[in-house]
Design a protein around this motif. Structure first.
Motif, PDB file in Angstrom:
ATOM      1  N   SER A 107       0.831  -1.200   0.000  1.00 47.89           N
ATOM      2  CA  SER A 107       0.000   0.000   0.000  1.00 47.89           C
ATOM      3  C   SER A 107       0.863   1.247   0.000  1.00 47.89           C
ATOM      4  O   SER A 107       2.071   1.200   0.222  1.00 47.89           O
ATOM      5  N   ARG A 108       0.228   2.352  -0.261  1.00 48.44           N
ATOM      6  CA  ARG A 108       0.840   3.666  -0.070  1.00 48.44           C
ATOM      7  C   ARG A 108      -0.283   4.674   0.110  1.00 48.44           C
ATOM      8  O   ARG A 108      -1.407   4.462  -0.351  1.00 48.44           O
ATOM      9  N   ASP A 109       0.007   5.746   0.819  1.00 47.48           N
ATOM     10  CA  ASP A 109      -0.975   6.796   1.050  1.00 47.48           C
ATOM     11  C   ASP A 109      -0.668   8.004   0.174  1.00 47.48           C
ATOM     12  O   ASP A 109       0.495   8.315  -0.092  1.00 47.48           O
ATOM     13  N   VAL A 110      -1.718   8.655  -0.264  1.00 51.18           N
ATOM     14  CA  VAL A 110      -1.606  10.007  -0.805  1.00 51.18           C
ATOM     15  C   VAL A 110      -2.324  10.901   0.199  1.00 51.18           C
ATOM     16  O   VAL A 110      -3.535  10.752   0.413  1.00 51.18           O
ATOM     17  N   THR A 111      -1.573  11.769   0.859  1.00 53.42           N
ATOM     18  CA  THR A 111      -2.120  12.572   1.955  1.00 53.42           C
ATOM     19  C   THR A 111      -2.457  13.971   1.466  1.00 53.42           C
ATOM     20  O   THR A 111      -1.643  14.619   0.794  1.00 53.42           O
ATOM     21  N   LEU A 112      -3.661  14.424   1.804  1.00 59.40           N
ATOM     22  CA  LEU A 112      -4.117  15.770   1.463  1.00 59.40           C
ATOM     23  C   LEU A 112      -4.170  16.629   2.719  1.00 59.40           C
ATOM     24  O   LEU A 112      -4.689  16.206   3.755  1.00 59.40           O
ATOM     25  N   TYR A 113      -3.639  17.833   2.621  1.00 63.23           N
ATOM     26  CA  TYR A 113      -3.704  18.821   3.700  1.00 63.23           C
ATOM     27  C   TYR A 113      -4.625  19.936   3.218  1.00 63.23           C
ATOM     28  O   TYR A 113      -4.383  20.546   2.171  1.00 63.23           O
ATOM     29  N   VAL A 114      -5.676  20.192   3.978  1.00 66.68           N
ATOM     30  CA  VAL A 114      -6.703  21.131   3.529  1.00 66.68           C
ATOM     31  C   VAL A 114      -6.969  22.172   4.608  1.00 66.68           C
ATOM     32  O   VAL A 114      -6.635  21.985   5.784  1.00 66.68           O
ATOM     33  N   ALA A 115      -7.596  23.254   4.195  1.00 68.16           N
ATOM     34  CA  ALA A 115      -7.985  24.292   5.149  1.00 68.16           C
ATOM     35  C   ALA A 115      -9.154  23.800   5.988  1.00 68.16           C
ATOM     36  O   ALA A 115      -9.858  22.849   5.628  1.00 68.16           O
ATOM     37  N   GLU A 116      -9.359  24.448   7.117  1.00 65.71           N
ATOM     38  CA  GLU A 116     -10.437  24.062   8.031  1.00 65.71           C
ATOM     39  C   GLU A 116     -11.785  24.083   7.312  1.00 65.71           C
ATOM     40  O   GLU A 116     -12.117  25.039   6.617  1.00 65.71           O
ATOM     41  N   GLY A 117     -12.549  23.013   7.482  1.00 61.95           N
ATOM     42  CA  GLY A 117     -13.882  22.942   6.909  1.00 61.95           C
ATOM     43  C   GLY A 117     -13.933  22.516   5.448  1.00 61.95           C
ATOM     44  O   GLY A 117     -15.016  22.495   4.857  1.00 61.95           O
ATOM     45  N   GLU A 118     -12.796  22.143   4.864  1.00 59.69           N
ATOM     46  CA  GLU A 118     -12.781  21.812   3.432  1.00 59.69           C
ATOM     47  C   GLU A 118     -12.579  20.317   3.152  1.00 59.69           C
ATOM     48  O   GLU A 118     -12.349  19.933   2.003  1.00 59.69           O
ATOM     49  N   ALA A 119     -12.702  19.477   4.164  1.00 59.71           N
ATOM     50  CA  ALA A 119     -12.480  18.049   3.956  1.00 59.71           C
ATOM     51  C   ALA A 119     -13.472  17.468   2.953  1.00 59.71           C
ATOM     52  O   ALA A 119     -13.083  16.748   2.025  1.00 59.71           O
ATOM     53  N   ARG A 120     -14.751  17.767   3.110  1.00 52.31           N
ATOM     54  CA  ARG A 120     -15.762  17.212   2.190  1.00 52.31           C
ATOM     55  C   ARG A 120     -15.524  17.741   0.775  1.00 52.31           C
ATOM     56  O   ARG A 120     -15.592  16.978  -0.203  1.00 52.31           O
ATOM     57  N   GLU A 121     -15.239  19.017   0.660  1.00 50.63           N
ATOM     58  CA  GLU A 121     -15.009  19.594  -0.665  1.00 50.63           C
ATOM     59  C   GLU A 121     -13.794  18.955  -1.340  1.00 50.63           C
ATOM     60  O   GLU A 121     -13.800  18.671  -2.539  1.00 50.63           O
ATOM     61  N   ALA A 122     -12.746  18.703  -0.559  1.00 56.12           N
ATOM     62  CA  ALA A 122     -11.538  18.101  -1.121  1.00 56.12           C
ATOM     63  C   ALA A 122     -11.816  16.679  -1.597  1.00 56.12           C
ATOM     64  O   ALA A 122     -11.396  16.280  -2.693  1.00 56.12           O
ATOM     65  N   LEU A 123     -12.524  15.887  -0.787  1.00 54.70           N
ATOM     66  CA  LEU A 123     -12.836  14.518  -1.188  1.00 54.70           C
ATOM     67  C   LEU A 123     -13.778  14.488  -2.392  1.00 54.70           C
ATOM     68  O   LEU A 123     -13.642  13.627  -3.278  1.00 54.70           O
ATOM     69  N   ASP A 124     -14.723  15.427  -2.453  1.00 53.02           N
ATOM     70  CA  ASP A 124     -15.598  15.516  -3.625  1.00 53.02           C
ATOM     71  C   ASP A 124     -14.786  15.858  -4.877  1.00 53.02           C
ATOM     72  O   ASP A 124     -15.059  15.350  -5.972  1.00 53.02           O
ATOM     73  N   SER A 125     -13.786  16.718  -4.708  1.00 56.76           N
ATOM     74  CA  SER A 125     -12.944  17.095  -5.843  1.00 56.76           C
ATOM     75  C   SER A 125     -12.138  15.900  -6.349  1.00 56.76           C
ATOM     76  O   SER A 125     -12.017  15.683  -7.556  1.00 56.76           O
ATOM     77  N   VAL A 126     -11.595  15.110  -5.432  1.00 60.16           N
ATOM     78  CA  VAL A 126     -10.863  13.906  -5.831  1.00 60.16           C
ATOM     79  C   VAL A 126     -11.801  12.929  -6.532  1.00 60.16           C
ATOM     80  O   VAL A 126     -11.459  12.328  -7.556  1.00 60.16           O
ATOM     81  N   THR A 127     -13.003  12.776  -5.998  1.00 65.32           N
ATOM     82  CA  THR A 127     -13.998  11.892  -6.604  1.00 65.32           C
ATOM     83  C   THR A 127     -14.267  12.283  -8.052  1.00 65.32           C
ATOM     84  O   THR A 127     -14.284  11.435  -8.953  1.00 65.32           O
ATOM     85  N   ALA A 128     -14.459  13.578  -8.282  1.00 67.74           N
ATOM     86  CA  ALA A 128     -14.749  14.061  -9.637  1.00 67.74           C
ATOM     87  C   ALA A 128     -13.544  13.936 -10.561  1.00 67.74           C
ATOM     88  O   ALA A 128     -13.701  13.763 -11.774  1.00 67.74           O
ATOM     89  N   GLY A 129     -12.332  13.999  -9.997  1.00 62.29           N
ATOM     90  CA  GLY A 129     -11.130  13.982 -10.817  1.00 62.29           C
ATOM     91  C   GLY A 129     -10.616  12.607 -11.177  1.00 62.29           C
ATOM     92  O   GLY A 129      -9.813  12.464 -12.106  1.00 62.29           O
ATOM     93  N   LEU A 130     -11.053  11.583 -10.464  1.00 58.55           N
ATOM     94  CA  LEU A 130     -10.609  10.223 -10.765  1.00 58.55           C
ATOM     95  C   LEU A 130     -11.295   9.711 -12.035  1.00 58.55           C
ATOM     96  O   LEU A 130     -12.390  10.167 -12.388  1.00 58.55           O
ATOM     97  N   PRO A 131     -10.685   8.764 -12.743  1.00 56.34           N
ATOM     98  CA  PRO A 131     -11.330   8.181 -13.924  1.00 56.34           C
ATOM     99  C   PRO A 131     -12.720   7.642 -13.584  1.00 56.34           C
ATOM    100  O   PRO A 131     -12.910   7.036 -12.527  1.00 56.34           O
ATOM    101  N   PRO A 132     -13.696   7.856 -14.468  1.00 57.69           N
ATOM    102  CA  PRO A 132     -15.058   7.384 -14.179  1.00 57.69           C
ATOM    103  C   PRO A 132     -15.127   5.893 -13.864  1.00 57.69           C
ATOM    104  O   PRO A 132     -15.969   5.463 -13.060  1.00 57.69           O
ATOM    105  N   ALA A 133     -14.237   5.095 -14.473  1.00 56.66           N
ATOM    106  CA  ALA A 133     -14.262   3.654 -14.239  1.00 56.66           C
ATOM    107  C   ALA A 133     -13.986   3.291 -12.790  1.00 56.66           C
ATOM    108  O   ALA A 133     -14.317   2.183 -12.349  1.00 56.66           O
ATOM    109  N   TYR A 134     -13.390   4.208 -12.030  1.00 59.93           N
ATOM    110  CA  TYR A 134     -13.095   3.922 -10.628  1.00 59.93           C
ATOM    111  C   TYR A 134     -14.359   3.895  -9.773  1.00 59.93           C
ATOM    112  O   TYR A 134     -14.342   3.364  -8.665  1.00 59.93           O
ATOM    113  N   GLY A 135     -15.440   4.521 -10.252  1.00 61.92           N
ATOM    114  CA  GLY A 135     -16.674   4.547  -9.469  1.00 61.92           C
ATOM    115  C   GLY A 135     -16.505   5.184  -8.106  1.00 61.92           C
ATOM    116  O   GLY A 135     -17.101   4.734  -7.119  1.00 61.92           O
TER     117      GLY A 135
END
Length: 266
Positions: free
Chosen positions: A75-103
């Motif tokens: 395994s390996r981690d990709v770690t995101l550091y975000v501003a306060e209150g932006e965790a959901r927005e950051a995860l939504d952004s990653v979701t939208a940016g990943l290939p659609p096949a990843y679901g």
């Protein structure tokens, strides 16, 4: 009774020695290319310049395939550091940016305060994290799951180019604040790098300086003028400088500095 012993021995030998017959039995070495590609996809999906990212190192952990057969999880981690209150927005952004096949998807529970992220990168490679909506450090865990061990599997990543000026400048600033016996002038740190492919065809690279003799209890140093760290704790900080993400973490009595590039052409 004798026949039962023979049958038990045959089953045991088969579990230990039969070749893989389904995809999830592919060994750890065979899964490495897919794991690297999935990590590169996460880096590419997380390139929003409001956030800082760090590509982690490969890890191999023992696991149990069956009660009589050991395996290994890489395994390996990709770690995101975000501003306060932006965790959901950051995860939504990653979701939208990943290939659609990843679901990829994010599920919020407990009134939106608990976040679960999951994506299937194919080849039985999973990307997942659990976080609170107030979290500012998000570890996206990319994993092969438990696999048969492969003899002589090489966990070293492809090497990258020269250490970037951003990292050497940061290390020099950290050492200047050091209070150890060498007055911060020692050269105990070691540099290394690793690269993973991105879906766009580019490459994401992490450069690491271990064992820096800085002041692990101090305030951020070496941050460019006009730049505010996205995240900081005593002796630790993370900031973005264009396409480069810089993270400093405390490692026992010393510090580790990393620079992770966004996906870029060779």
């Amino acid at each position: 009774m004798a026949w039962g012993l023979v049958l038990t021995a045959a089953v045991f030998w088969s579990v230990r020695n039969d070749p893989p017959t389904v995809p999830e039995q592919r060994d750890a070495g065979q899964a490495l290319p897919a794991l690297r590609a999935a990590a590169g996809a996460v880096v590419e999906a997380a390139q929003e310049e409001r956030w800082v990212l760090r590509l982690g190192e490969l890890r191999a952990d023992e696991c149990s395939l069956t009660p009589v057969r050991d395996g290994v999880e890489i395994s390996r981690d990709v770690t995101l550091y975000v501003a306060e209150g932006e965790a959901r927005e950051a995860l939504d952004s990653v979701t939208a940016g990943l290939p659609p096949a990843y679901g990829a998807s994010v599920v919020a529970t407990r009134g939106g305060t608990r976040l679960s992220f999951y994506a299937d990168a194919g080849e039985f490679i999973a990307i997942e994290t659990m976080a609170n909506s107030a979290d500012r450090v998000l570890d996206l865990h990319v994993s092969t799951g438990c696999r048969p061990e492969s003899a002589g599997v090489d966990l070293s990543d492809p090497a990258a180019g020269p250490v970037p000026a951003e990292l050497t400048t940061m290390v020099a600033a950290m050492k200047a604040t050091g209070s150890g016996a060498d007055g911060g002038s020692g050269s105990g740190e070691s540099f290394r790098s690793a690269a993973v492919p991105c879906p766009s065809g580019g490459t994401a690279v992490v450069y690491v300086a271990d064992g820096v003799s800085g002041d692990a209890s101090g305030v951020p140093v070496g941050v460019p003028d006009g730049t505010t760290p996205v995240w900081s704790e005593p002796g630790e900080w993370a900031y973005r400088n264009g396409s480069e993400s810089v993270v400093v973490t405390a490692e026992n009595a010393r510090q580790r500095a990393t620079v992770t590039t966004g996906c870029r052409a060779g």
